[in-house]
Design an enzyme around this catalytic site. Structure first.
Site, PDB file in Angstrom:
ATOM      1  N   LYS A   1      76.561  64.960   7.363  1.00  0.00           N
ATOM      2  CA  LYS A   1      75.231  65.370   7.821  1.00  0.00           C
ATOM      3  C   LYS A   1      74.627  66.377   6.851  1.00  0.00           C
ATOM      4  O   LYS A   1      75.352  67.085   6.166  1.00  0.00           O
ATOM      5  CB  LYS A   1      75.352  66.042   9.199  1.00  0.00           C
ATOM      6  CG  LYS A   1      75.675  65.114  10.342  1.00  0.00           C
ATOM      7  CD  LYS A   1      75.717  65.878  11.658  1.00  0.00           C
ATOM      8  CE  LYS A   1      76.026  64.938  12.815  1.00  0.00           C
ATOM      9  NZ  LYS A   1      74.970  63.953  13.078  1.00  0.00           N
TER      10      LYS A   1
ATOM     11  N   ASP B   1      78.552  68.994  20.369  1.00  0.00           N
ATOM     12  CA  ASP B   1      78.799  67.555  20.491  1.00  0.00           C
ATOM     13  C   ASP B   1      79.919  67.237  21.488  1.00  0.00           C
ATOM     14  O   ASP B   1      80.298  66.085  21.648  1.00  0.00           O
ATOM     15  CB  ASP B   1      79.111  66.976  19.098  1.00  0.00           C
ATOM     16  CG  ASP B   1      78.640  65.546  18.927  1.00  0.00           C
ATOM     17  OD1 ASP B   1      77.797  65.099  19.731  1.00  0.00           O
ATOM     18  OD2 ASP B   1      79.109  64.876  17.994  1.00  0.00           O
TER      19      ASP B   1
ATOM     20  N   ASP C   1      80.964  67.897  14.880  1.00  0.00           N
ATOM     21  CA  ASP C   1      80.579  66.636  14.229  1.00  0.00           C
ATOM     22  C   ASP C   1      79.914  66.932  12.886  1.00  0.00           C
ATOM     23  O   ASP C   1      78.729  67.254  12.836  1.00  0.00           O
ATOM     24  CB  ASP C   1      79.631  65.859  15.153  1.00  0.00           C
ATOM     25  CG  ASP C   1      79.216  64.516  14.547  1.00  0.00           C
ATOM     26  OD1 ASP C   1      79.811  64.112  13.528  1.00  0.00           O
ATOM     27  OD2 ASP C   1      78.304  63.875  15.112  1.00  0.00           O
TER      28      ASP C   1
ATOM     29  N   LYS D   1      82.086  62.464  26.127  1.00  0.00           N
ATOM     30  CA  LYS D   1      82.313  62.603  24.675  1.00  0.00           C
ATOM     31  C   LYS D   1      82.698  64.045  24.347  1.00  0.00           C
ATOM     32  O   LYS D   1      81.957  64.978  24.647  1.00  0.00           O
ATOM     33  CB  LYS D   1      81.036  62.217  23.914  1.00  0.00           C
ATOM     34  CG  LYS D   1      81.097  62.492  22.402  1.00  0.00           C
ATOM     35  CD  LYS D   1      79.821  62.055  21.666  1.00  0.00           C
ATOM     36  CE  LYS D   1      79.843  62.466  20.195  1.00  0.00           C
ATOM     37  NZ  LYS D   1      78.599  62.118  19.474  1.00  0.00           N
TER      38      LYS D   1
ATOM     39  N   GLU E   1      80.321  58.334  15.368  1.00  0.00           N
ATOM     40  CA  GLU E   1      81.707  58.482  15.804  1.00  0.00           C
ATOM     41  C   GLU E   1      81.844  58.531  17.323  1.00  0.00           C
ATOM     42  O   GLU E   1      82.885  58.200  17.866  1.00  0.00           O
ATOM     43  CB  GLU E   1      82.311  59.769  15.205  1.00  0.00           C
ATOM     44  CG  GLU E   1      82.041  61.076  15.975  1.00  0.00           C
ATOM     45  CD  GLU E   1      80.563  61.467  16.031  1.00  0.00           C
ATOM     46  OE1 GLU E   1      79.786  60.914  15.232  1.00  0.00           O
ATOM     47  OE2 GLU E   1      80.199  62.294  16.880  1.00  0.00           O
TER      48      GLU E   1
ATOM     49  N   ASP F   1      79.294  58.758  10.861  1.00  0.00           N
ATOM     50  CA  ASP F   1      78.588  59.687  11.753  1.00  0.00           C
ATOM     51  C   ASP F   1      78.313  59.057  13.116  1.00  0.00           C
ATOM     52  O   ASP F   1      77.910  59.739  14.053  1.00  0.00           O
ATOM     53  CB  ASP F   1      77.281  60.146  11.088  1.00  0.00           C
ATOM     54  CG  ASP F   1      76.735  61.422  11.715  1.00  0.00           C
ATOM     55  OD1 ASP F   1      77.458  62.034  12.528  1.00  0.00           O
ATOM     56  OD2 ASP F   1      75.595  61.790  11.384  1.00  0.00           O
TER      57      ASP F   1
ATOM     58  N   ARG G   1      80.533  56.678  19.688  1.00  0.00           N
ATOM     59  CA  ARG G   1      80.791  55.366  20.287  1.00  0.00           C
ATOM     60  C   ARG G   1      82.211  54.908  20.003  1.00  0.00           C
ATOM     61  O   ARG G   1      82.797  54.161  20.783  1.00  0.00           O
ATOM     62  CB  ARG G   1      79.728  54.373  19.797  1.00  0.00           C
ATOM     63  CG  ARG G   1      79.683  54.207  18.315  1.00  0.00           C
ATOM     64  CD  ARG G   1      78.355  53.612  17.831  1.00  0.00           C
ATOM     65  NE  ARG G   1      77.250  54.572  17.872  1.00  0.00           N
ATOM     66  CZ  ARG G   1      76.005  54.312  17.476  1.00  0.00           C
ATOM     67  NH1 ARG G   1      75.704  53.104  17.032  1.00  0.00           N
ATOM     68  NH2 ARG G   1      75.073  55.234  17.547  1.00  0.00           N
TER      69      ARG G   1
HETATM   70  N1  BES Z   1      76.334  63.776  17.692  1.00  0.00           N
HETATM   71  C1  BES Z   1      75.430  62.940  16.988  1.00  0.00           C
HETATM   72  C2  BES Z   1      74.130  62.730  17.753  1.00  0.00           C
HETATM   73  C3  BES Z   1      73.156  63.865  17.712  1.00  0.00           C
HETATM   74  C4  BES Z   1      72.436  64.135  16.570  1.00  0.00           C
HETATM   75  C5  BES Z   1      72.906  64.591  18.844  1.00  0.00           C
HETATM   76  C6  BES Z   1      71.502  65.140  16.562  1.00  0.00           C
HETATM   77  C7  BES Z   1      71.973  65.593  18.842  1.00  0.00           C
HETATM   78  C8  BES Z   1      71.267  65.881  17.700  1.00  0.00           C
HETATM   79  C9  BES Z   1      76.048  61.564  16.766  1.00  0.00           C
HETATM   80  O1  BES Z   1      77.407  61.561  16.560  1.00  0.00           O
HETATM   81  C10 BES Z   1      75.420  61.016  15.547  1.00  0.00           C
HETATM   82  O2  BES Z   1      75.612  61.567  14.504  1.00  0.00           O
HETATM   83  N2  BES Z   1      74.663  59.938  15.700  1.00  0.00           N
HETATM   84  C11 BES Z   1      73.992  59.339  14.621  1.00  0.00           C
HETATM   85  C12 BES Z   1      74.074  57.844  14.796  1.00  0.00           C
HETATM   86  C13 BES Z   1      73.597  57.081  13.603  1.00  0.00           C
HETATM   87  C14 BES Z   1      74.532  57.268  12.439  1.00  0.00           C
HETATM   88  C15 BES Z   1      73.478  55.628  13.986  1.00  0.00           C
HETATM   89  C16 BES Z   1      72.545  59.816  14.641  1.00  0.00           C
HETATM   90  O3  BES Z   1      71.971  59.947  15.716  1.00  0.00           O
HETATM   91  O4  BES Z   1      72.015  60.075  13.560  1.00  0.00           O
HETATM   92 ZN    ZN Z   2      78.472  63.088  17.390  1.00  0.00          ZN
HETATM   93 MN    MN Z   3      77.890  61.852  14.520  1.00  0.00          MN
END
Ligand code: BES
Ligand code: ZN
Ligand code: MN
Length: 505
Positions: free
Chosen positions: A281, A292, A274, A269, A353, A351, A355
């Site tokens: 966020k 990210d 992000d 990835k 994104e 968010d 996947r």
């Molecule tokens: N890059 C983030 C995951 C992340 C968040 C990694 C905080 C490390 C610390 C990912 O793209 C994301 O935002 N995931 C969301 C998924 C949710 C919307 C289902 C998350 O984990 O909040």
């Molecule tokens: Zn992300």
């Molecule tokens: Mn995200």
């Protein structure tokens, strides 16, 4: 740092510094004992006077010990002898380097490598000595005006790793070679992770990959937006839409194996920043979303290490690189897009994104008819909640592959922990309007839901998914990329290469 391997006892060494271990309870390691005898009990005396208690990581630098041809001796606390296991060994090695980098010593002969670590041999001990030392000396200061070391300081340049006998020299040399290759891969991954998001853009990542390809004679291919459109990568493109930075799909091919041998595909990835997109966020710590792209960086790092070691394998790296920004063209919650696989996705949260970009990259990876595919992604905050910073989350549709990765992680102390990928979780992704949603309604099992989404795109091959959201970087005072899971991935490839070259059973 320059490394060499040597057998021989400490009292005969003419070194700038000897590093020897002492345990708690005034217990000397073999090397400390030998030094103590030749110096007329000087070391025991230091312990008796209470100047060193042997606490883990405690160090004391002693000059001019009588009858020792070495200039300095660094006593390194190792804790209780009975509790001297893998993490202690690594901690103690790092502490020795930490103490020495602020001295005038330019070389150290380490006898810490001769300490007994239960169940671990010379190869393991020297590998970790090199990796830990390189990590302890890592610095990211290229963006500071006054970077580099204090000019008056004589920096540590040479490390001589002591082994018990001459028969240990050969595994020792191999350990140095592998340790340096892994450390170089980690350094690349850390540098890319630490670079700010205004510098480390998708185009920058692509340039670095092309440069890596040039250095090692790999094949590189960089797809731009128009080609993604031709390939119907609607999921990857839907994420890129909100950004002014154009996306890239980076492909690196390392060919060390037989021509027709199926490659191992590593998919990383590469979200260079992000924001969450329209599902934006919160502001706190959002800067950390520059990390990210650490999955992508770990793919480049592992390929670098593989090329350094010239492993007899074919490896292909696939990196979808983009920003996730809330621009006027950005995807909206509720949008339905068509992925390269033909499956449609209702984007309920922009968010989620990672996947989306990975599903198209995973479909694309299928074109290489891979022997197996491993994707590496900072995918979910839920994985951090579940496992913290110690273990990466591991998911796989093949138990043998999962086991190999778990073992590689244990060996390199870059561990993973397996979570289930049961069919039961799939209904969480049901959508009324598309083949699937990109998130489930609730907060339950977030890391598993993310993996379950990817599982819908990886049915045609053996596949593992590493969620490195908790392990790829550290927050707080030590904020910075860790270079994980380059050690696990490289070890996995080393183990595979050993199996390939061994005569078949
Ligand atoms: N890059 C983030 C995951 C992340 C968040 C990694 C905080 C490390 C610390 C990912 O793209 C994301 O935002 N995931 C969301 C998924 C949710 C919307 C289902 C998350 O984990 O909040
Ligand atoms: Zn992300
Ligand atoms: Mn995200």
């Amino acid at each position: 740092m320059e490394y060499s391997v040597k057998s021989g006892t400490p009292e005969k060494q003419h070194s700038g510094c000897l590093a020897v271990g002492v345990y708690t309870g005034n217990k000397l390691s073999d090397a400390a004992q030998q030094l103590d005898e030749v110096t007329g009990g000087a070391i025991k005396q230091i312990l008796r006077r209470g100047d060193h208690g042997g606490k883990p990581g405690q160090t004391l630098l002693v000059h001019n010990l009588p009858h020792s041809p070495s200039e300095r001796v660094l006593l390194v606390g190792c804790g209780k002898e009975k509790e001297f296991h893998e993490p202690r060994y690594r901690e103690v090695t790092a502490a020795a380097i930490g103490a020495l980098k602020n001295t005038g010593a330019t070389e150290v002969t380490s006898y810490l490598t001769d300490l007994d670590v239960k169940g671990r041999d010379v190869l393991w001990k020297l590998r970790h000595a090199v990796e830990v030392t390189e990590a302890a000396l890592y610095r990211f200061d290229r963006l500071k005006k006054k970077n580099g070391e204090d000019e008056n300081r004589r920096a540590l340049k040479r490390m001589i790793l002591a082994v018990g006998s001459r028969s240990d020299l050969q595994p020792g040399e191999l350990a140095v070679k592998e340790g340096l290759a892994i450390a170089a891969g980690m350094r690349l991954a850390k540098d890319l992770g630490n670079l700010p998001p205004n510098i480390c853009t998708p185009a920058y990542l692509a340039e670095q990959a092309v440069e890596l390809a040039r250095q090692y004679g790999l094949k590189s291919t960089v797809l731009e937006e128009a080609q993604m459109r031709e390939l119907n990568m609607g999921a990857l493109l839907s994420v890129a839409r909100g950004s002014h930075q154009p996306p890239r799909l980076i492909v690196l091919e390392y060919r060390g194996g037989a021509e027709h041998e199926a490659p191992i595909a590593l998919v990383g990835k590469g979200v260079t920043f992000d924001t969450g997109g329209i599902s934006i966020k919160p502001a706190a710590n959002m800067d950390e979303m520059k990390f990210d792209m650490c999955g992508a960086a770990s793919v480049l790092g592992a390929i670098k290490a593989t090329a350094e070691l010239k492993l007899p394998l074919n490896v292909v790296g696939v990196i979808p690189a983009t920003e996730n920004m809330p621009g006027g063209q950005a995807s909206r919650p509720g949008d339905v897009i068509t992925s390269m696989s033909g499956q449609t996705v209702e984007i309920l949260n922009t968010d989620a994104e990672g996947r989306l970009i990975l599903c198209d990259a995973l479909t694309y990876a299928g074109r290489f008819n891979p022997a197996l595919v491993i994707d590496i992604a900072t995918l979910t905050g839920a994985c951090v909640v579940a496992l913290g910073g110690h273990a990466s989350g591991l998911f796989a549709n093949n138990d043998q592959l999962a086991r190999e990765l778990l073992n590689a992680g244990k060996y390199t102390w870059d561990r993973a922990w397996q979570l289930p990928l049961w069919e039961d979780y799939q209904k969480g992704l049901d959508s009324n309007f598309a083949d699937m949603a990109n998130v489930s309604g609730g907060r339950d099992a977030g890391a598993i839901i993310g993996a379950s989404f990817l599982a819908r795109y990886t049915k045609d091959y053996k596949w593992a998914h590493l969620d490195i959201a908790g392990t790829a970087w550290k927050t707080g005072k030590e904020k910075g990329a860790t270079g994980r899971p380059v050690p696990m991935l490289t070890q996995f490839l080393i183990d595979r290469a050993r199996k390939e070259s061994a005569p078949s059973e």
